[in-house]
Design a protein around this motif. Structure first.
Motif, PDB file in Angstrom:
ATOM      1  N   PHE A 479     -13.083   3.219  -7.902  1.00  0.00           N
ATOM      2  CA  PHE A 479     -14.134   4.146  -8.341  1.00  0.00           C
ATOM      3  C   PHE A 479     -15.305   3.320  -8.869  1.00  0.00           C
ATOM      4  O   PHE A 479     -15.173   2.584  -9.860  1.00  0.00           O
ATOM      5  CB  PHE A 479     -13.586   5.077  -9.438  1.00  0.00           C
ATOM      6  N   HIS A 480     -16.430   3.424  -8.228  1.00  0.00           N
ATOM      7  CA  HIS A 480     -17.620   2.671  -8.615  1.00  0.00           C
ATOM      8  C   HIS A 480     -18.452   3.449  -9.615  1.00  0.00           C
ATOM      9  O   HIS A 480     -18.407   4.692  -9.644  1.00  0.00           O
ATOM     10  CB  HIS A 480     -18.460   2.346  -7.378  1.00  0.00           C
ATOM     11  N   ASP A 481     -19.240   2.711 -10.425  1.00  0.00           N
ATOM     12  CA  ASP A 481     -20.042   3.346 -11.473  1.00  0.00           C
ATOM     13  C   ASP A 481     -21.108   4.277 -10.906  1.00  0.00           C
ATOM     14  O   ASP A 481     -21.552   5.189 -11.603  1.00  0.00           O
ATOM     15  CB  ASP A 481     -20.724   2.282 -12.340  1.00  0.00           C
ATOM     16  N   ASN A 482     -21.520   4.023  -9.684  1.00  0.00           N
ATOM     17  CA  ASN A 482     -22.558   4.898  -9.099  1.00  0.00           C
ATOM     18  C   ASN A 482     -21.959   6.159  -8.491  1.00  0.00           C
ATOM     19  O   ASN A 482     -22.659   6.913  -7.819  1.00  0.00           O
ATOM     20  CB  ASN A 482     -23.371   4.146  -8.062  1.00  0.00           C
ATOM     21  N   GLY A 483     -20.643   6.401  -8.701  1.00  0.00           N
ATOM     22  CA  GLY A 483     -19.993   7.617  -8.228  1.00  0.00           C
ATOM     23  C   GLY A 483     -19.277   7.458  -6.908  1.00  0.00           C
ATOM     24  O   GLY A 483     -18.583   8.387  -6.458  1.00  0.00           O
ATOM     25  N   THR A 484     -19.392   6.330  -6.263  1.00  0.00           N
ATOM     26  CA  THR A 484     -18.796   6.135  -4.944  1.00  0.00           C
ATOM     27  C   THR A 484     -17.286   5.952  -5.054  1.00  0.00           C
ATOM     28  O   THR A 484     -16.796   5.207  -5.921  1.00  0.00           O
ATOM     29  CB  THR A 484     -19.421   4.913  -4.255  1.00  0.00           C
ATOM     30  N   LEU A 485     -16.567   6.624  -4.165  1.00  0.00           N
ATOM     31  CA  LEU A 485     -15.127   6.447  -4.042  1.00  0.00           C
ATOM     32  C   LEU A 485     -14.871   5.518  -2.869  1.00  0.00           C
ATOM     33  O   LEU A 485     -15.333   5.758  -1.753  1.00  0.00           O
ATOM     34  CB  LEU A 485     -14.444   7.801  -3.793  1.00  0.00           C
ATOM     35  N   GLU A 486     -14.124   4.464  -3.110  1.00  0.00           N
ATOM     36  CA  GLU A 486     -13.784   3.500  -2.049  1.00  0.00           C
ATOM     37  C   GLU A 486     -12.292   3.560  -1.767  1.00  0.00           C
ATOM     38  O   GLU A 486     -11.469   3.450  -2.680  1.00  0.00           O
ATOM     39  CB  GLU A 486     -14.183   2.085  -2.449  1.00  0.00           C
ATOM     40  N   ILE A 487     -11.981   3.738  -0.455  1.00  0.00           N
ATOM     41  CA  ILE A 487     -10.585   3.645   0.006  1.00  0.00           C
ATOM     42  C   ILE A 487     -10.506   2.314   0.739  1.00  0.00           C
ATOM     43  O   ILE A 487     -11.002   2.190   1.865  1.00  0.00           O
ATOM     44  CB  ILE A 487     -10.218   4.812   0.932  1.00  0.00           C
ATOM     45  N   PRO A 488      -9.917   1.277   0.156  1.00  0.00           N
ATOM     46  CA  PRO A 488      -9.983  -0.079   0.748  1.00  0.00           C
ATOM     47  C   PRO A 488      -9.424  -0.145   2.158  1.00  0.00           C
ATOM     48  O   PRO A 488      -9.994  -0.824   3.007  1.00  0.00           O
ATOM     49  CB  PRO A 488      -9.170  -0.933  -0.236  1.00  0.00           C
ATOM     50  N   VAL A 489      -8.318   0.537   2.433  1.00  0.00           N
ATOM     51  CA  VAL A 489      -7.728   0.506   3.772  1.00  0.00           C
ATOM     52  C   VAL A 489      -7.481   1.949   4.191  1.00  0.00           C
ATOM     53  O   VAL A 489      -6.454   2.557   3.843  1.00  0.00           O
ATOM     54  CB  VAL A 489      -6.430  -0.308   3.818  1.00  0.00           C
ATOM     55  N   ALA A 490      -8.428   2.489   4.935  1.00  0.00           N
ATOM     56  CA  ALA A 490      -8.304   3.886   5.347  1.00  0.00           C
ATOM     57  C   ALA A 490      -7.362   3.987   6.531  1.00  0.00           C
ATOM     58  O   ALA A 490      -7.439   3.206   7.478  1.00  0.00           O
ATOM     59  CB  ALA A 490      -9.685   4.440   5.712  1.00  0.00           C
ATOM     60  N   GLN A 491      -6.448   4.966   6.467  1.00  0.00           N
ATOM     61  CA  GLN A 491      -5.492   5.214   7.539  1.00  0.00           C
ATOM     62  C   GLN A 491      -5.777   6.580   8.154  1.00  0.00           C
ATOM     63  O   GLN A 491      -6.616   7.347   7.686  1.00  0.00           O
ATOM     64  CB  GLN A 491      -4.064   5.164   6.993  1.00  0.00           C
ATOM     65  N   LYS A 492      -5.057   6.858   9.243  1.00  0.00           N
ATOM     66  CA  LYS A 492      -5.238   8.147   9.903  1.00  0.00           C
ATOM     67  C   LYS A 492      -4.988   9.318   8.948  1.00  0.00           C
ATOM     68  O   LYS A 492      -5.661  10.360   9.022  1.00  0.00           O
ATOM     69  CB  LYS A 492      -4.301   8.258  11.105  1.00  0.00           C
ATOM     70  N   ASP A 493      -4.000   9.140   8.011  1.00  0.00           N
ATOM     71  CA  ASP A 493      -3.709  10.236   7.086  1.00  0.00           C
ATOM     72  C   ASP A 493      -4.744  10.346   5.978  1.00  0.00           C
ATOM     73  O   ASP A 493      -4.641  11.239   5.118  1.00  0.00           O
ATOM     74  CB  ASP A 493      -2.307  10.094   6.487  1.00  0.00           C
ATOM     75  N   SER A 494      -5.733   9.445   5.979  1.00  0.00           N
ATOM     76  CA  SER A 494      -6.816   9.560   4.995  1.00  0.00           C
ATOM     77  C   SER A 494      -7.823  10.615   5.396  1.00  0.00           C
ATOM     78  O   SER A 494      -8.727  10.964   4.618  1.00  0.00           O
ATOM     79  CB  SER A 494      -7.529   8.214   4.808  1.00  0.00           C
TER      80      SER A 494
END
Length: 1257
Positions: A479-494
């Motif tokens: 979770f970044h301070d500017n509000g961005t959500l990061e999923i480091p390794v996105a999978q098909k179920d993401s």
């Protein structure tokens, strides 16, 4: 060689992409929406050092945003600048940008100074940098007296430019009077200050137009210095000197440069030979990727310098006589640069915050603060504000604490100025990211979901998956301070919907975004390493697999750059093909596949095999008089083994610059024993050969001069041929230069008459290739020999050859000439050979001259055309083809040698028998009635004998074009018309008509006609009486038409008896004649005429034959230009005389022309009697009979060529045709015009211009 295959795969990487997005969104999070109150922010301003063109309006930019919109004011040189008092100055609406009107009377110098813009609203004031306005200047060169430069060859020289001081500094270059840039090199170059340096002068440097130019880019002007003269005088020998540095002077110097700038160091040296410059950094290495060498390595260039680039740089100038060096101590200073620039601060009432301003430089910059453009020390006090050096601390701020603060960092090399506002607001959360925004990410890559927000106080951000999902936590999310959500390794179920929730004490808001995961792009067939020969074709494959929803694009690179702009490179869907590969195509080829989400690439190396490099280091050893040993070192074989070496030699003594083949050896051999000739100055070179081709030749070896010797051989191709009856010309091919074996090459020429007991006669001649012996008997054999000699002696004894002295014309004519007529067009002639002694030369053969004297079936007045047949060798008979039937001919025979022809034998007269006639000249059917038709015809153009009768055949044709029974009628030869009676009414008949002699029937012509139904003229269209008048290559076709007006005709024709399709020609207009062109001589054609648009109505067929090809003619006096001119003059005089006579007769006078013609009749133009061949009386009536209706004269007034002009094409080889031993034609003939007895009243053929001329003789 191992295959070199490289593959890279890129997607939006977690580290790089997240960093970029994070920074961008942090900035946007601090960016207050424009609908909220905020202090001014400067968005655009002019550069600090602003040089303007004095001829154009000055525009000083100052743009800002804020709420409410800010107002603008300016200071100039530190005081208020009232623009309302200056009519030349205006400010753009809703902007702070100033426009100073120079083009309408203003002067740029009057507005030179330091300007600063202030943007102000109720929440604060922002200020711009100090903008220094300076108009550019391009002053003229100061006048100076330039003395010519007298310099000795090999000395150094400096031509000073000394350009005028301009703003900015001008660009310097040197040119000549023709505006051509002076060439520069390691020896001659321009320094950084514009001076022109000569490390050493050469004679070619002499010129009077060395001109220095200064170009001032701002004003687009070029100033020119007066030309400088340089004169180089030579002294021998030229003294070589070791290097001496011309600039910089001394052994050391210093240089200060600012951080981030380009460092330029220069060293120029004098010396002979020209020194080479090398650069090093003492105690370190030159920075990689930032170091460049310019001006033939005389200038060292380091870009983007930093404090680490400080140090000692040494330049070394070296030539074979020594070296010189200079050390430049470089110090890198720094104008201020940011470490942490202050950023806008948004606080809610009661919150705390800080503004930080940190900068560095060399020397260390000082930091000062301003509030709303006023030094903070004298600005209105704010109890929530505390200044602590480079930091301002805010505590319990209130709305009145809103302001714009300026941080100024400065040292002696410059300053930095930054605006940062403090904006005190109370706002509920806002989410700035659009609702339902779709994010697409490649599987196994990071996914970054944006939630840009604003609120005061700063909202807290939470993320949920799905509408009713639980809050996202755990190590799998960032979770970044500017509000961005990061999923480091996105999978098909993401894949799915994600909800962002922002809340502070004033409220709460949420936003949903969508995430889709895509399959990665993969190269399943990568390009492979290739080896290809030059000019071959190579192909690299790049087959990919990708997500079906993504559209890939494929890009090919060569050596990480774009493919060459060359049509040889063909980019297909899955491959790259290179046609006609060259050496430049060698390299690494990369296939890059891009989609909107990812990028993959794969590379392969292409190796181009080429010709080998040339051998080098040639050496001669073991020198002997007739041999030497040559050795060498092979060059690079360029990936293709060397198969053999070719050795060539140059003879510098006799043929300098010309290389000859000597020998060749296998590719594994690097030495060879070479055989040599005497008196040759040898140089050798070696060429390497592999499967691809031959290398460039090596550098030549040292020269080797062999000793002189007697000639080894004699001249070749010795011949003896006389050019006159009393001489003998002896020729030979001279020896080549290296065959002479020594100096003083000459030839001993010897000769004696064969079969006569004579001594040899000899002469010694210079190095020529011909000798003429005079006073010889005519055409006698001689023994000849030519021997070479030089200053050291003679060549071996030469062999003898047989030659002959010159020829003379034959002395006697062939005897016992006999003619045997074989048929009406062919005869055989016999003769006795002449004694060989009377030939007086090489017997070439016998020539038969023959010509037609008279046609026995008709009379005509025409010129004789003599034809010539040549029979090679000692033949005693020959065949005469192409004769006209039923004619009288004469012939004679002559013997020929290389000199010419002998006397003619007595003329021999012979006659040809009758032949079959040609077709009747026309067949016309007229006067149709119910049961009769009238036929009229013309006699054959070529009777070829005495006509015995005409044969008429006819048969009816029914409506289905079927033919009825055939009726035949024989008609006497003296008839020219016939009325056919007892025919069926309204019936079409087809008629076939031909003439006969005692030999047989000739070609027939056809015609169709119809009897009428009643006495009324039939209305149906018809084409009848088709007549032809044929010449050698064309024919005139005419016809009669009955039917509707404005018919459009066409003519169809083809070779008679051929099954080929008819050829069609359209007749222009409604004419009743047409000329067929491009026909083949001596060919029978069929022809018919039709009318367009009349149900395909056509005439009956007619058959005609073109005349034979004209035989070649012997040159006659009547074709000579001077004779034609003379005859034209005579004709003109006669014409004038006739005009005078006509005028006199009209006046009543008499001029007895007829009586004079009767008294002085020319016997050669009298008509010949048919019974005995004697000449009869001249008859006006005979020659001036009017033409009958339907005569064969063409309607376009052209004249039909005589059919008696025979073609011998079928009997020999064109003009050089001959007869073989069996009598077939191998001779040649040509036409020769002579007077011919007139042959009665022939057809209406018009006389040729030559005939008209000869009639005056």
């Amino acid at each position: 060689m191992q295959p070199k295959i490289m593959m890279k795969k890129k997607s939006i990487s977690a580290s790089k992409a997240s960093l970029v997005l994070f920074l961008c969104q942090m900035i946007s999070a601090l960016d207050v929406p424009l609908d909220l109150s905020q202090p001014p922010t400067i968005t655009q301003q002019s550069p600090k050092d602003y040089i303007v063109d004095p001829r154009e309006n000055i525009v000083i930019q100052c743009e800002a945003k804020g709420k409410p919109p800010p107002s603008f004011s300016w200071t100039r040189n530190g005081t208020h600048f009232d623009i309302d008092k200056d009519a030349q100055v205006t400010m753009k609406p809703n902007s702070g940008t100033l426009v100073i009107n120079i083009m309408n009377g203003g002067k740029a110098e009057a507005y030179e100074g330091v300007y600063q813009c202030t943007a102000r609203n109720e929440r604060g004031a922002a200020i711009s940098n100090n903008i220094v306005i300076r108009p550019s200047r391009s002053p003229l060169w100061t006048k100076e007296k330039l003395e010519p430069n007298q310099v000795r060859e090999g000395d150094s020289l400096v031509l000073h430019c000394r350009p005028p001081v301009g703003l900015p500094s001008p660009i310097i270059f040197w040119m000549d009077n023709a505006f051509q840039r002076l060439p520069q090199s390691e020896r001659v170059s321009q320094s950084l200050n514009g001076d022109l340096y000569f490390s050493n002068v050469q004679p070619e440097d002499t010129r009077e137009d060395y001109i220095c130019y200064a170009r001032f880019n701002h004003t687009q002007t070029i100033q020119q210095k007066q030309p400088i003269s340089v004169k180089v005088f030579s002294t021998r020998p030229v003294t070589e000197r070791q290097p001496v540095l011309l600039t910089p002077t001394g052994s050391t110097s210093t240089k200060v440069e600012l951080r981030g700038n380009v460092l330029l160091l220069e060293c120029i040296a004098a010396g002979l030979p020209t020194p080479v410059i090398r650069w090093i950094k003492e105690g370190g290495e030159l920075p990689a990727n930032r170091t460049f060498f310019e001006n033939f390595k005389k200038t060292l260039k380091i870009i983007d310098v930093s404090e680490a680039d400080s140090g000692n740089y040494k330049c070394i100038a070296r030539n074979p006589l020594g070296s010189a060096h200079h050390v430049i101590s470089v110090t890198v200073k720094a104008a201020p640069y940011w470490i942490t620039a202050p950023r806008n601060l948004v606080l809610s009432p009661g919150e705390d915050g800080t503004l930080i301003c940190r900068a560095n430089g060399n020397p260390k910059p000082s930091i000062s603060w301003l509030a709303n453009g006023v030094p903070i020390a004298i600005a209105p006090e704010d109890p929530s504000r505390k200044v602590d050096g480079d930091t301002i601390i805010f505590s319990h701020v209130q709305e009145r604490s809103s302001a714009v603060y300026q941080c100024n960092a400065s040292n002696e090399y410059g300053y930095l100025l930054a605006n940062a506002f403090v904006n005190v607001l109370a706002e509920p959360p806002r989410i700035l990211t659009p609702a339902n925004k779709l994010y697409q990410v490649i599987a196994d890559s990071p996914a970054l979901l944006d939630c840009a927000y604003f609120g005061s106080p700063k909202p807290e951000i939470e993320w949920f998956k799905g509408v009713k999902g639980s809050i996202l936590r755990g190590s799998e999310y960032i979770f970044h301070d500017n509000g961005t959500l990061e999923i480091p390794v996105a999978q098909k179920d993401s894949t799915g919907a994600y909800t962002c929730v922002a809340r502070n004490k004033l409220g709460k808001i949420q936003n949903e975004v969508q995430l889709e995961i895509k399959d990665p792009t993969v190269i399943i067939k990568q390009p492979e390493y290739k080896v290809i020969q030059r000019y071959g074709q190579v192909s690299f494959e790049c087959i990919i697999k990708h997500d079906s929803t993504l559209l890939p694009t494929v890009i090919w690179l060569k050596d990480n750059d774009e493919l060459p702009d060359d049509e040889r490179f063909l980019v297909g869907k899955d491959n790259l093909t290179i046609m006609n590969v060259t050496d430049k195509d060698d390299g690494t080829y990369t296939c890059i596949v891009n989609t909107t989400l990812d990028s993959v690439s794969a590379s392969a190396v292409l190796t181009v095999v080429a010709r080998p490099n040339p051998p080098f280091d040639l050496e001669l050893t073991g020198q002997l008089e007739r041999s030497v040993e040559l050795s060498w070192i092979p060059g690079d074989e360029n990936n293709s083994p060397i198969t053999n070496f070719v050795i060539e030699y140059e003879d510098g003594l006799h043929e300098p610059g010309v290389w000859h083949y000597q020998t060749e050896v296998p590719g594994t051999q690097t030495t060879v024993q070479l055989k040599l000739s005497p008196y040759v100055n040898y140089s050798f070179r070696v060429i390497a050969v592999n499967e691809i081709g031959r290398s460039q030749p090596s550098e030549p070896s040292e020269q080797y001069l062999t000793k002189s010797a007697n000639p080894d051989e004699n001249p070749s191709n010795v011949q003896g041929i006389g050019s006159e009856p009393d001489n003998l010309v002896i020729t030979w091919e001279s020896l080549k230069g290296f065959q002479s074996n020594g100096p003083g090459l000459q030839y001993k020429v010897s000769w004696r008459q064969k079969d006569v007991d004579d001594e040899w006669t000899s002469v010694i001649v210079a190095n020529v290739s011909k000798y003429i012996v005079s006073g010889t008997p005519t055409f006698v054999p001689y023994e000849i020999k030519v021997q070479a000699l030089n200053d050291l002696g003679y060549a071996p004894e030469p062999s003898e050859v047989i030659g002959h002295s010159g020829e003379d014309l034959p002395m006697v004519a062939p005897g016992n000439v006999q003619v045997h007529v074989i048929n009406s067009t062919l005869a055989k002639v016999h003769w006795d050979p002449v004694p060989l002694k009377t030939v007086r030369g090489h017997l070439q053969g016998y020539k038969v001259y023959y010509w037609k004297v008279q046609s026995l079936s008709r009379r005509s007045r025409r010129h004789v055309e003599k034809k010539i047949l040549t029979f090679r060798g000692n033949k005693t008979f020959g065949m005469l083809p192409g004769l006209e039937p039923y004619s009288t001919y004469k012939l004679n025979v002559r013997v020929a040698n290389g000199k010419g022809e002998g006397p003619a034998s007595p003329d021999k007269v012979f006659r040809t028998p009758e032949g079959v006639p040609s077709s009747p000249s026309f067949l016309k059917i007229t006067n149709p009635t119910l049961d009769s038709l009238t036929l009229e015809w013309g006699s054959p153009t070529h009777p070829n004998g005495v006509l015995t009768s005409y044969i008429l055949k006819f048969q009816p044709i029914n409506n289905t074009h079927e033919l009825g029974p055939l009726v035949e009628i024989r008609i006497p030869a003296n008839e020219s018309s016939l009325i056919l009676k007892n025919l069926n009414y309204s019936t079409r008949y087809k008629f076939y008509f031909n003439a006969q002699t005692s030999v047989g029937s000739g070609n027939q012509i056809t015609e169709e006609a119809v009897t009428i139904m009643d006495e009324v003229q039939p209305l149906y269209p018809r084409i009848r009486n088709v007549t032809t008048a044929a010449a050698e290559t064309y024919a005139n076709i005419s016809w009669e038409y009955e039917g509707p007006d404005h018919a459009h005709f066409y003519v169809e024709y083809g070779v008679a008896g051929s099954k080929e399709d008819w050829k069609k020609e359209i007749v222009n207009g409604s004419r009743s004649f047409f000329v067929l062109k491009g026909l083949t001589p001596g060919t029978a054609y069929k022809v018919r005429v039709g009318a367009e648009g009349l149900s395909g109505f056509r005439s009956s067929e007619d058959v005609f034959e073109t005349g034979p090809a004209m035989a070649s003619r012997q040159v006659d006096i009547a074709t000579q230009g001077w004779f034609i001119g003379l005859m034209c003059a005579v004709a003109l005089l006669i014409l004038i005389l006739l005009i005078v006579c006509f005028i006199r007769r009209n006046k009543g006078g008499k001029y007895p022309v007829k009586e004079k013609e009767d008294a002085h009749a020319d016997p050669e133009i009298q008509p010949m009697k048919e019974d005995d061949g004697t000449f009869g009386e001249y008859s006006d009536a005979e020659d001036h009979k009017p033409l009958k209706k339907g005569s064969r004269t063409p309607s376009d007034r052209t004249v039909k060529k005589e059919d008696s002009d025979d073609s011998l094409v079928d009997y020999g080889e064109g003009v050089n045709g001959q007869f073989n031993e069996d009598g077939s034609f191998i001779g040649q003939y040509s036409g020769k015009k002579e007077k011919e007895p007139a042959e009665g009243n022939e057809s209406s053929e018009a006389p040729s211009p030559v005939n008209a001329m000869n009639s005056f003789v």
